[in-house]
Design an enzyme around this catalytic site. Structure first.
Site, PDB file in Angstrom:
ATOM      1  N   CYS A  15       7.672   5.348  -2.264  1.00  0.00           N
ATOM      2  CA  CYS A  15       8.041   6.240  -1.164  1.00  0.00           C
ATOM      3  C   CYS A  15       8.976   7.362  -1.579  1.00  0.00           C
ATOM      4  O   CYS A  15       9.301   8.225  -0.757  1.00  0.00           O
ATOM      5  CB  CYS A  15       8.629   5.427  -0.016  1.00  0.00           C
ATOM      6  SG  CYS A  15       7.369   4.496   0.888  1.00  0.00           S
ATOM      7  N   ASP A  49       5.777   5.068  13.595  1.00  0.00           N
ATOM      8  CA  ASP A  49       5.233   4.512  12.360  1.00  0.00           C
ATOM      9  C   ASP A  49       3.704   4.533  12.314  1.00  0.00           C
ATOM     10  O   ASP A  49       3.112   4.534  11.236  1.00  0.00           O
ATOM     11  CB  ASP A  49       5.725   3.069  12.185  1.00  0.00           C
ATOM     12  CG  ASP A  49       7.231   3.019  11.986  1.00  0.00           C
ATOM     13  OD1 ASP A  49       7.691   3.470  10.932  1.00  0.00           O
ATOM     14  OD2 ASP A  49       7.944   2.556  12.887  1.00  0.00           O
ATOM     15  N   ASP A  66      -1.202   4.786   4.345  1.00  0.00           N
ATOM     16  CA  ASP A  66      -0.106   5.068   3.422  1.00  0.00           C
ATOM     17  C   ASP A  66      -0.620   4.879   1.999  1.00  0.00           C
ATOM     18  O   ASP A  66      -1.317   3.906   1.718  1.00  0.00           O
ATOM     19  CB  ASP A  66       1.075   4.128   3.682  1.00  0.00           C
ATOM     20  CG  ASP A  66       2.416   4.786   3.367  1.00  0.00           C
ATOM     21  OD1 ASP A  66       2.511   5.420   2.295  1.00  0.00           O
ATOM     22  OD2 ASP A  66       3.348   4.668   4.177  1.00  0.00           O
ATOM     23  N   HIS A 137     -12.287   4.490  -0.088  1.00  0.00           N
ATOM     24  CA  HIS A 137     -12.737   5.757  -0.665  1.00  0.00           C
ATOM     25  C   HIS A 137     -11.952   6.013  -1.936  1.00  0.00           C
ATOM     26  O   HIS A 137     -10.750   5.730  -2.015  1.00  0.00           O
ATOM     27  CB  HIS A 137     -12.508   6.902   0.328  1.00  0.00           C
ATOM     28  CG  HIS A 137     -13.025   8.220  -0.148  1.00  0.00           C
ATOM     29  ND1 HIS A 137     -14.366   8.490  -0.269  1.00  0.00           N
ATOM     30  CD2 HIS A 137     -12.381   9.340  -0.556  1.00  0.00           C
ATOM     31  CE1 HIS A 137     -14.530   9.734  -0.720  1.00  0.00           C
ATOM     32  NE2 HIS A 137     -13.335  10.258  -0.915  1.00  0.00           N
ATOM     33  N   ASP A 224      10.140   0.558  10.386  1.00  0.00           N
ATOM     34  CA  ASP A 224      10.373   0.019   9.049  1.00  0.00           C
ATOM     35  C   ASP A 224      11.090   1.079   8.222  1.00  0.00           C
ATOM     36  O   ASP A 224      10.898   2.276   8.408  1.00  0.00           O
ATOM     37  CB  ASP A 224       9.090  -0.479   8.371  1.00  0.00           C
ATOM     38  CG  ASP A 224       8.027   0.593   8.198  1.00  0.00           C
ATOM     39  OD1 ASP A 224       8.077   1.624   8.890  1.00  0.00           O
ATOM     40  OD2 ASP A 224       7.129   0.399   7.355  1.00  0.00           O
TER      41      ASP A 224
END
Length: 343
Positions: A15, A49, A66, A137, A224
């Site tokens: 992140c 989120d 994500d 994908h 989160d």
């Protein structure tokens, strides 16, 4: 994995690779929105989120995605972390995971066994979540990136939004902070094996188990803690209408992260987080290292919940009995001059 592949594989990710919150807000506010859909209960304009779309009076779909570059050298571990991070958004909304799709960017010249290990780690976490891996994908790219698009289900009457806390609510954090700093230290060869092991154990642990406990109690808001840092996500929770007091001594932190912060093993993403959020924060005699941990971008971080005060201690006790390093880290108040007071 060859040394050259290691250099390409782990250049700094997780992140910490997210765009800064300020840049993202500037872009999103200019996008055309089209006609409002009353069935879209939560969209991107809420800074929440995941998206929530109502399909029946008692059923809604939760949708998120994500993906990011690796933050550890081991492909299997990276796959686990990336999947746990993506699945977390469903839990932060109060939902249950149903299906997931792989998102893969991978260099064609790299050993495909590495990709297989990444996807094995991700698949195992989807199974642990009780979901089904339904496809995905892939594209050829110069760098490795992996993640998931996840679909979950929720009762639309029991959604956790991130900005619906109330004055008097206790703020409970379910995981320790500091994984961004530790991964940075590891990338330059300065992290101990013990510190990295603690960070990896935290990042690979699903928030499923904390979410299952939270559902038993009165939770007014939840998010989160990921790339925008503890303070960045707390700023979103306050939403310009509330304030909070954070007791820094109660915040669960990995001790190694404080030591590495004192050695200035920091991330550019943490500085972006500070630049965006510090005007909303007042620190009162807080050491530099602790400030850095509070601005540190977390990968697969814990849940941060605003909980009714009468049930906070019972909830905390159950989280700790389940083996989580959870803590009551502060309290929401009425709006004051600053949004966040760290004391």
């Amino acid at each position: 994995m060859s040394e050259q592949e290691k250099i390409v594989f782990c250049k700094g990710g997780g992140c910490t690779a997210k765009l800064g919150a300020g840049i993202l807000s500037h872009i999103l506010e200019k996008l055309p929105k089209g006609p409002a859909d009353p069935a879209l209960l939560v969209g991107y304009d809420s800074k929440d989120d995941a998206a929530v779309y109502k399909v029946a009076d008692d059923l809604a779909v939760v949708q998120t995605l994500d993906f990011f570059p690796p933050m550890v050298d081991d492909p299997y571990t990276f796959g686990q972390i990336a999947a746990a991070n993506a699945l977390s958004d469903i839990y932060a909304m109060g939902g249950e995971v149903r299906t997931a799709l792989n998102i893969v960017c991978f260099p064609e010249a790299m050993d495909l066994n590495i990709l297989g290990e990444i996807m094995r780690g991700g698949a195992e976490k989807v199974m642990e979540a009780g979901g089904t891996l339904a496809g995905g994908h892939s594209i050829a790219d110069s760098d490795v990136k992996y993640g998931l698009s996840v679909m979950g289900l929720i009762d639309p009457r029991r959604i956790y939004t991130n900005n619906s806390g109330r004055p008097g609510d206790k703020l409970i954090l379910t995981k320790k902070l500091g994984v961004g700093i530790i991964c940075t230290a590891n990338r330059v060869g300065e992290a101990s094996e013990e510190a990295l092991a603690e960070a990896v154990a935290s990042m690979t642990k699903l928030n499923k188990y904390a979410a299952e406990i939270l559902r038993k109690y009165t939770v007014h808001a939840c998010t989160d803690v990921t790339g925008f840092s503890f303070l960045g996500h707390l700023h979103e929770m306050m939403d310009g209408r509330l304030s909070c007091v954070i007791q820094s001594g109660q915040v669960p932190v990995m001790e190694a992260a404080l030591a590495y912060a004192d050695e200035f093993l920091l991330t550019a993403a943490a500085q972006r987080n500070r630049n965006h959020t510090e005007k909303f924060v007042q620190f009162e005699n807080i050491p530099f290292a602790m400030e850095e941990v509070l601005f540190d971008p977390q990968t697969s971080g814990g849940l941060l919940a605003a909980v009714a005060p009468e049930c906070a201690q019972e909830l905390l006790q159950e989280l700790r009995q389940a083996g989580m390093p959870a803590a009551v880290v502060g309290e929401i108040t009425e709006k004051r001059a600053k949004e966040i007071y760290v004391v």
